[in-house]
Design a protein around this motif. Structure first.
Motif, PDB file in Angstrom:
ATOM      1  N   ARG A 125       0.833  -1.207   0.000  1.00 11.64           N
ATOM      2  CA  ARG A 125       0.000   0.000   0.000  1.00 11.64           C
ATOM      3  C   ARG A 125       0.869   1.259   0.000  1.00 11.64           C
ATOM      4  NH1 ARG A 125      -5.047   1.813   3.885  1.00 11.64           N
ATOM      5  NH2 ARG A 125      -4.748   4.070   3.693  1.00 11.64           N
ATOM      6  N   LEU A 126       1.919   1.241   0.783  1.00 14.78           N
ATOM      7  CA  LEU A 126       2.735   2.449   0.927  1.00 14.78           C
ATOM      8  C   LEU A 126       3.473   2.798  -0.366  1.00 14.78           C
ATOM      9  CD1 LEU A 126       4.213   1.901   4.500  1.00 14.78           C
ATOM     10  CD2 LEU A 126       2.486   3.571   3.806  1.00 14.78           C
ATOM     11  N   ALA A 127       4.033   1.795  -1.047  1.00 11.84           N
ATOM     12  CA  ALA A 127       4.807   2.084  -2.262  1.00 11.84           C
ATOM     13  C   ALA A 127       3.969   2.797  -3.321  1.00 11.84           C
ATOM     14  CB  ALA A 127       5.419   0.803  -2.808  1.00 11.84           C
ATOM     15  N   PRO A 128       2.782   2.280  -3.689  1.00 11.00           N
ATOM     16  CA  PRO A 128       2.005   2.990  -4.708  1.00 11.00           C
ATOM     17  C   PRO A 128       1.406   4.303  -4.214  1.00 11.00           C
ATOM     18  CG  PRO A 128       0.787   1.090  -3.903  1.00 11.00           C
ATOM     19  CD  PRO A 128       2.177   0.984  -3.343  1.00 11.00           C
ATOM     20  N   THR A 129       1.319   4.485  -2.895  1.00 13.27           N
ATOM     21  CA  THR A 129       0.867   5.777  -2.383  1.00 13.27           C
ATOM     22  C   THR A 129       1.806   6.884  -2.849  1.00 13.27           C
ATOM     23  OG1 THR A 129      -0.227   4.824  -0.442  1.00 13.27           O
ATOM     24  CG2 THR A 129       0.470   7.128  -0.278  1.00 13.27           C
ATOM     25  N   PHE A 130       3.099   6.553  -2.939  1.00 12.97           N
ATOM     26  CA  PHE A 130       4.076   7.565  -3.364  1.00 12.97           C
ATOM     27  C   PHE A 130       4.311   7.564  -4.876  1.00 12.97           C
ATOM     28  CE2 PHE A 130       5.032   7.066   1.134  1.00 12.97           C
ATOM     29  CZ  PHE A 130       5.128   8.403   1.532  1.00 12.97           C
ATOM     30  N   THR A 131       4.053   6.425  -5.544  1.00 11.89           N
ATOM     31  CA  THR A 131       4.350   6.373  -6.980  1.00 11.89           C
ATOM     32  C   THR A 131       3.122   6.561  -7.861  1.00 11.89           C
ATOM     33  OG1 THR A 131       4.102   3.959  -7.059  1.00 11.89           O
ATOM     34  CG2 THR A 131       6.314   4.841  -6.594  1.00 11.89           C
ATOM     35  N   GLU A 132       1.930   6.273  -7.350  1.00 12.24           N
ATOM     36  CA  GLU A 132       0.731   6.309  -8.189  1.00 12.24           C
ATOM     37  C   GLU A 132      -0.263   7.404  -7.793  1.00 12.24           C
ATOM     38  OE1 GLU A 132       0.977   4.289 -10.757  1.00 12.24           O
ATOM     39  OE2 GLU A 132       2.821   3.528  -9.811  1.00 12.24           O
ATOM     40  N   ALA A 133      -0.309   7.769  -6.512  1.00  7.49           N
ATOM     41  CA  ALA A 133      -1.258   8.783  -6.063  1.00  7.49           C
ATOM     42  C   ALA A 133      -0.718  10.182  -6.324  1.00  7.49           C
ATOM     43  CB  ALA A 133      -1.556   8.599  -4.575  1.00  7.49           C
ATOM     44  N   SER A 134      -1.620  11.128  -6.501  1.00  9.38           N
ATOM     45  CA  SER A 134      -1.210  12.519  -6.668  1.00  9.38           C
ATOM     46  C   SER A 134      -0.818  13.102  -5.311  1.00  9.38           C
ATOM     47  CB  SER A 134      -2.340  13.334  -7.288  1.00  9.38           C
ATOM     48  OG  SER A 134      -3.479  13.335  -6.439  1.00  9.38           O
TER      49      SER A 134
END
Length: 335
Positions: A125-134
């Motif tokens: 969850r944390l990784a895509p929070t920084f790579t995919e979320a605005s």
């Protein structure tokens, strides 16, 4: 240190209470976590073209094989990668199907927040929070109390109970039941625009999916759902070439469209999604294909739960069948 730990636990617990209930339309992690560990034979990932079109109880009734739809609205291929990793922390599927239209989705769809908000706390969850979320979404994803603090005065006892005790298992195993229909007049190309940089990035994540599956001895299959608004022949050929270049199988179920005996007047919710009638036909078709894998059903499956899932879907279907066909009034909706 004890005080800090207590504060973190309180914030985490109260965050789960404040989150709006999530029972359908994808990203249903709360219910997925109630699935008996290592009991799922097949899994389906992708966008609403997965969770609206595949009925695990129909597959189970036909084959005895368990499946689960762990999809999310407008789920991009990078998000599918993280969903797959998280899903496999509690399950050991033998085959995973990934709906492939996500290859053409924007790197930041408007549904990234929903896809991530309900995921369990982990690196997945944390990784895509920084790579995919605005940037403007990250604070709310990292601190759900910040995003949903205004719900406190609308809380019910059910919210507190669910937040503390968690969800029950999903009676539809990730499927979202749609009963209304939109008569379809023509089959057409879906207006995808091929953005080379975006597509290249998505292809790299498809390669990561393939590599992860190889590590876990899982067979990955990328596929296109049969519908009446579909990628052009040119884009479909590109998908096939690129997936086969990665050494993974690609299935275009639009090629089986005529074999499904679909009724264009009753079987679609809109041009992209089946309603339950079309989903039954597609799921039965998939069941016949899944038998070809020759897999032995998981010994860890909860047979009583799956029989209840068959009864639950049958009850929904019987109720919908007993009345006149309702028109959905749906425009082409995002997937």
């Amino acid at each position: 240190m004890c005080l800090l730990t207590a504060l973190i636990l309180f914030c985490a617990g109260f965050s789960s209470v404040l989150l709006p209930e999530r029972l359908d339309y994808g990203a249903t992690w709360g219910m997925y976590e109630k699935e008996k560990k290592h009991s799922v034979d097949f899994m389906f990932f992708g966008s609403s073209l997965a969770y609206c079109d595949i009925i695990p109880s129909v597959i189970y009734e036909d084959t005895g094989l368990t499946s689960y739809v762990m999809a999310g609205p407008e789920q991009t291929i990078p998000l599918t990668y993280w969903y797959l990793r998280q899903a496999c922390s509690t399950q050991s599927p033998k085959v995973v199907f990934i709906e492939a239209t996500g290859m053409f989705f924007s790197s930041h769809s408007k549904s990234v927040k929903i896809n991530l908000t309900y995921m369990p706390w982990s690196i997945n969850r944390l990784a895509p929070t920084f790579t995919e979320a605005s940037e403007d979404e990250r604070a709310g994803l990292l601190f759900p109390l910040y995003a949903y603090h205004d719900r406190w005065d609308r809380m019910t006892w059910d919210d507190f109970s669910r937040g503390i005790l968690g969800y029950d298992p999903d009676p539809l195993a990730g499927y979202t039941f749609l009963d209304a229909a939109k008569p379809i007049e023509t089959i057409k190309d879906r207006p995808f625009e091929l953005q080379e940089d975006l597509y290249s990035r998505n292809l790299k994540y498809a390669e990561k999916i393939a590599a992860f599956c190889k590590e876990r001895d899982i067979l990955p299959i990328f596929y296109l759902t049969p519908n009446t608004s579909r990628p052009s022949a040119e884009l479909t050929a590109k998908l096939r070439t690129d997936f086969e270049g990665l050494g993974v199988e690609f299935r275009n179920y639009n090629d089986a469209f005529d074999s499904l005996n679909l009724d264009l007047s009753t079987d679609f919710f809109d041009t992209l999604h089946f309603n339950y009638r079309g989903a039954c036909k597609f799921s039965a078709y998939l069941a016949s294909e899944l038998k070809e894998f020759g897999l032995t059903p998981s010994a860890d499956a909860d047979a009583a739960l799956w029989q209840e899932r068959i009864r639950h879907f049958s009850a929904l279907k019987d109720k919908a069948d007993s009345g006149p066909v309702k028109l959905s009034g749906a425009a082409d909706t995002p997937s």
